[in-house]
Motif scaffolding. Structure first.
Motif, PDB file in Angstrom:
ATOM      1  N   HIS A 255      -9.058 -11.930 -23.468  1.00  0.00           N
ATOM      2  CA  HIS A 255      -9.348 -13.483 -23.621  1.00  0.00           C
ATOM      3  C   HIS A 255      -8.424 -13.968 -24.471  1.00  0.00           C
ATOM      4  O   HIS A 255      -8.333 -15.146 -24.507  1.00  0.00           O
ATOM      5  CB  HIS A 255     -10.877 -13.502 -24.150  1.00  0.00           C
ATOM      6  N   ASN A 256      -7.822 -13.134 -25.456  1.00  0.00           N
ATOM      7  CA  ASN A 256      -7.004 -13.895 -26.352  1.00  0.00           C
ATOM      8  C   ASN A 256      -5.890 -12.975 -26.927  1.00  0.00           C
ATOM      9  O   ASN A 256      -5.743 -11.829 -26.706  1.00  0.00           O
ATOM     10  CB  ASN A 256      -7.749 -14.321 -27.618  1.00  0.00           C
ATOM     11  N   ALA A 257      -4.853 -13.665 -27.627  1.00  0.00           N
ATOM     12  CA  ALA A 257      -3.791 -12.470 -28.284  1.00  0.00           C
ATOM     13  C   ALA A 257      -3.971 -11.701 -29.055  1.00  0.00           C
ATOM     14  O   ALA A 257      -3.741 -10.606 -29.108  1.00  0.00           O
ATOM     15  CB  ALA A 257      -2.625 -13.492 -28.855  1.00  0.00           C
ATOM     16  N   GLU A 258      -5.261 -11.728 -29.959  1.00  0.00           N
ATOM     17  CA  GLU A 258      -5.653 -10.728 -30.694  1.00  0.00           C
ATOM     18  C   GLU A 258      -6.291  -9.453 -30.106  1.00  0.00           C
ATOM     19  O   GLU A 258      -5.808  -8.460 -30.468  1.00  0.00           O
ATOM     20  CB  GLU A 258      -6.931 -11.198 -31.535  1.00  0.00           C
ATOM     21  N   GLN A 259      -6.838  -9.820 -29.048  1.00  0.00           N
ATOM     22  CA  GLN A 259      -7.438  -8.526 -28.199  1.00  0.00           C
ATOM     23  C   GLN A 259      -6.021  -7.848 -27.551  1.00  0.00           C
ATOM     24  O   GLN A 259      -6.195  -6.606 -27.143  1.00  0.00           O
ATOM     25  CB  GLN A 259      -8.470  -8.964 -27.198  1.00  0.00           C
ATOM     26  N   LEU A 260      -4.992  -8.512 -27.209  1.00  0.00           N
ATOM     27  CA  LEU A 260      -4.083  -7.741 -26.489  1.00  0.00           C
ATOM     28  C   LEU A 260      -3.272  -7.242 -27.619  1.00  0.00           C
ATOM     29  O   LEU A 260      -2.885  -5.800 -27.262  1.00  0.00           O
ATOM     30  CB  LEU A 260      -3.006  -8.996 -26.075  1.00  0.00           C
ATOM     31  N   LYS A 261      -3.088  -7.747 -28.930  1.00  0.00           N
ATOM     32  CA  LYS A 261      -2.345  -6.629 -30.086  1.00  0.00           C
ATOM     33  C   LYS A 261      -3.502  -5.493 -30.101  1.00  0.00           C
ATOM     34  O   LYS A 261      -3.010  -4.553 -30.346  1.00  0.00           O
ATOM     35  CB  LYS A 261      -2.435  -7.732 -31.280  1.00  0.00           C
ATOM     36  N   ASN A 262      -4.749  -5.612 -30.287  1.00  0.00           N
ATOM     37  CA  ASN A 262      -5.680  -4.443 -30.510  1.00  0.00           C
ATOM     38  C   ASN A 262      -5.558  -3.480 -29.485  1.00  0.00           C
ATOM     39  O   ASN A 262      -5.543  -2.227 -29.588  1.00  0.00           O
ATOM     40  CB  ASN A 262      -7.006  -5.068 -30.847  1.00  0.00           C
ATOM     41  N   TYR A 263      -5.265  -4.169 -28.346  1.00  0.00           N
ATOM     42  CA  TYR A 263      -5.350  -2.953 -26.972  1.00  0.00           C
ATOM     43  C   TYR A 263      -4.257  -2.043 -27.168  1.00  0.00           C
ATOM     44  O   TYR A 263      -4.185  -0.663 -26.904  1.00  0.00           O
ATOM     45  CB  TYR A 263      -5.060  -3.564 -25.525  1.00  0.00           C
ATOM     46  N   THR A 264      -2.954  -2.691 -27.462  1.00  0.00           N
ATOM     47  CA  THR A 264      -1.684  -1.816 -27.585  1.00  0.00           C
ATOM     48  C   THR A 264      -1.988  -0.683 -28.820  1.00  0.00           C
ATOM     49  O   THR A 264      -1.337   0.217 -28.835  1.00  0.00           O
ATOM     50  CB  THR A 264      -0.314  -2.705 -27.551  1.00  0.00           C
ATOM     51  N   LYS A 265      -2.467  -1.523 -29.989  1.00  0.00           N
ATOM     52  CA  LYS A 265      -2.625  -0.453 -30.972  1.00  0.00           C
ATOM     53  C   LYS A 265      -3.406   0.617 -30.744  1.00  0.00           C
ATOM     54  O   LYS A 265      -3.397   1.649 -31.439  1.00  0.00           O
ATOM     55  CB  LYS A 265      -3.332  -1.291 -32.182  1.00  0.00           C
TER      56      LYS A 265
END
Length: 541
Positions: A255-265
């Protein structure tokens, strides 16, 4: 004449004693004559180009007959006998083919004089039985037992096999091979495995630059920037060092950029967790049998872990034997029992080629590598064959260490005593036994001819010496005179001679028993040479 209607059209049928036996003998003799000039230390090289246009320059009979693609069915029997000798002992293929050809040539003379093949076969069978008895009497006393880790005794038995491939360089090669074999010899020598002595061929330099590595030499660079590690524990992963994709497909809704960063992490954290687990187990080197992922390599660098990639599963197994490691299927924390150990593993450059050398000097490793150096690929291939012969001879002596005099001394003694045995016989097969004895004369004749000596004079000197009771008189090819083999130190393995004579006699008797050749029509489309000829004709039009 072909019987009407029995076989398909296009088949061939040859019968009759003259047609079949004489034709078969001619074909086998022709093959024997090709191989014979490569016999002995001064044997000439053959330049063979196979069907793939690969060039072979060698005097190794096993390689020559493999690449010649013999078509004649009778000559193929001699090739099969040579292959059996090569698999059983690893040396003596030339003696097998040449002796079988000589037996058949002498049988042809008897057939021309009116003898029946069955009588000749009976004489030959009596001849081989008596020859084996005499051969056992000629065994050097005290050679029944030997210390397989005594280098001088090993080199003494190995020298004749290696000298027949690389005359003049045999001392150096024997020393290398003996050291390599002794390093990996098991507590019970009969369990010696030839696969434990590897050969690495590196262009450049000369034979004197060759050496032995107690461990493995891999023709590849390490993955990553770490090029050396000493006294390191090794973890081996056969399936590769990378994240494994799932078998099912899934959809992730972000849904947002924060989730995208967490996904790769999360992916990074998982890979780091796996690499950290390997590092915590004490492993400093990871060996991968598959691909190495970029992210996994990044974390390996961070934890100061050296990474190697070995694509061949056979090489991977050998590396596991060298290091004493157990290969894991996928990336996970290895148990202490599964980790291997190497004294040092380093990337080096030899003659412009980057190689990775894994050493295990403390013992316990079961792999030893002979690093061969030479100016051309043909020279390196020929050196490798000499090393292979030496290793196979070591395996043969582990099973039976008995030796007999070399340099044609054994053959002359066999010929002389078999002729006496034939003269004492009264049956029809007397001529067969006598011709069997005469066949041994080709060994001193061929050795002398290939060395540029007077064969008649050498043979007369040998017979004279053996007649006066010197059973160890052989040919010294360097000085061109007859000498006692105890001085020249030329000894052959008893098992090499025994199997060569048995296989050659069996092959010759098999060919003599044939009275008809029935060849079915060949399957498939037009032959390659016919198709290429047709293609050439079409281009001209």
């Amino acid at each position: 004449m072909q019987p009407y209607g029995i076989q398909k059209e296009g088949s061939r049928h040859i019968s009759g004693l003259d047609n079949v036996v004489v034709t078969n003998i001619e074909a086998c003799t022709e093959l024997s004559n090709i191989i014979r000039t490569s016999f002995g230390p001064n044997g000439m090289n053959k330049m063979v180009v196979n069907h793939l246009d690969k060039l072979f320059v060698t005097n190794d009979a096993g390689t020559i007959v493999n690449e010649l693609e013999i078509q004649h069915p009778a000559a193929k029997i001699l090739v099969l006998a040579a292959k059996a000798q090569q698999e059983e002992i690893g040396d003596g293929a030339n003696l097998t083919i040449s002796f079988a050809g000589e037996l058949l040539q002498n049988a042809g003379k008897l057939i021309t004089n009116g003898s029946h093949p069955s009588i000749i076969i009976s004489g030959y069978n009596k001849g081989i039985t008596k020859a084996v008895e005499i051969l056992e009497e000629l065994v050097e006393s005290g050679s029944e037992t030997m210390d397989m880790r005594n280098k001088d005794e090993v080199v003494c038995r190995m020298r004749a096999a290696v000298a027949s491939k690389q005359f003049g360089q045999d001392e150096f090669i024997c020393s290398l091979v003996a050291d390599a074999c002794i390093q990996v010899c098991a507590k019970n020598p009969t369990n010696f495995n030839v696969d434990n002595v590897r050969v690495a061929k590196l262009l450049g330099g000369g034979l004197h630059n060759s050496c032995i590595v107690r461990g493995m030499v891999l023709k590849s660079d390490s993955v990553g920037s770490i090029k050396r590690m000493d006294k390191a524990k090794v973890a081996v992963f056969a399936g590769g060092v990378d994240t494994t994709p799932t078998e099912t497909k899934g959809t992730v809704l972000i849904h947002n950029a924060e989730q995208l960063k967490n996904y790769t992490k999360t992916e990074e954290a998982k890979v780091e967790e796996l690499i950290k687990a390997v590092a915590d187990s004490g492993a400093k080197v990871i060996v991968s049998g598959g691909s190495v992922g970029e992210m996994a390599l990044h974390f390996c660098e961070r934890y100061k872990i050296m990474v190697l990639k070995i694509s061949s599963k056979f090489e991977l197994r050998r590396f596991c034997r060298t290091a004493g490691a157990v290969a894991h299927l996928k990336l996970s924390r290895p148990s202490p029992d599964d980790l291997g150990y190497v004294d040092s593993i380093a990337v080096e450059e030899i003659g412009g080629v980057t190689v990775t050398i894994a050493r295990n000097e403390q013992g316990g490793n079961s792999i030893s590598t002979v690093v061969l150096r030479g100016s051309t690929d043909s020279i390196l291939d020929d050196l490798e064959r000499a090393v292979d012969d030496g290793v196979n001879t070591y395996k043969a002596m582990c099973r039976d260490s008995r030796i007999v005099p070399g340099a044609a001394a054994t053959e002359i003694e066999l010929a002389q005593r078999l002729k006496e045995y034939a003269n004492a016989e009264t049956g029809q097969d007397k001529d067969g036994i006598y011709k069997y004895a005469e066949s041994f004369d080709f060994v001193p004749e061929t050795l002398a001819k290939n060395a540029g000596l007077d064969a008649t004079e050498i043979k007369a000197s040998l017979y004279s010496g053996h007649g006066s009771g010197n059973t160890k008189l052989g040919i010294d090819l360097e000085e061109g005179v007859c000498k006692d083999v105890s001085e020249t130190k030329v000894w052959d393995l008893f098992s090499t001679k025994l199997f060569a004579l048995k296989y050659a006699t069996d092959a010759a008797c098999t060919v003599l028993r044939v009275d008809q050749i029935i060849m079915a029509k060949q399957a498939g489309g037009p032959r390659r040479d016919a198709a290429s000829a047709a293609g050439a004709g079409a281009e001209e039009d």
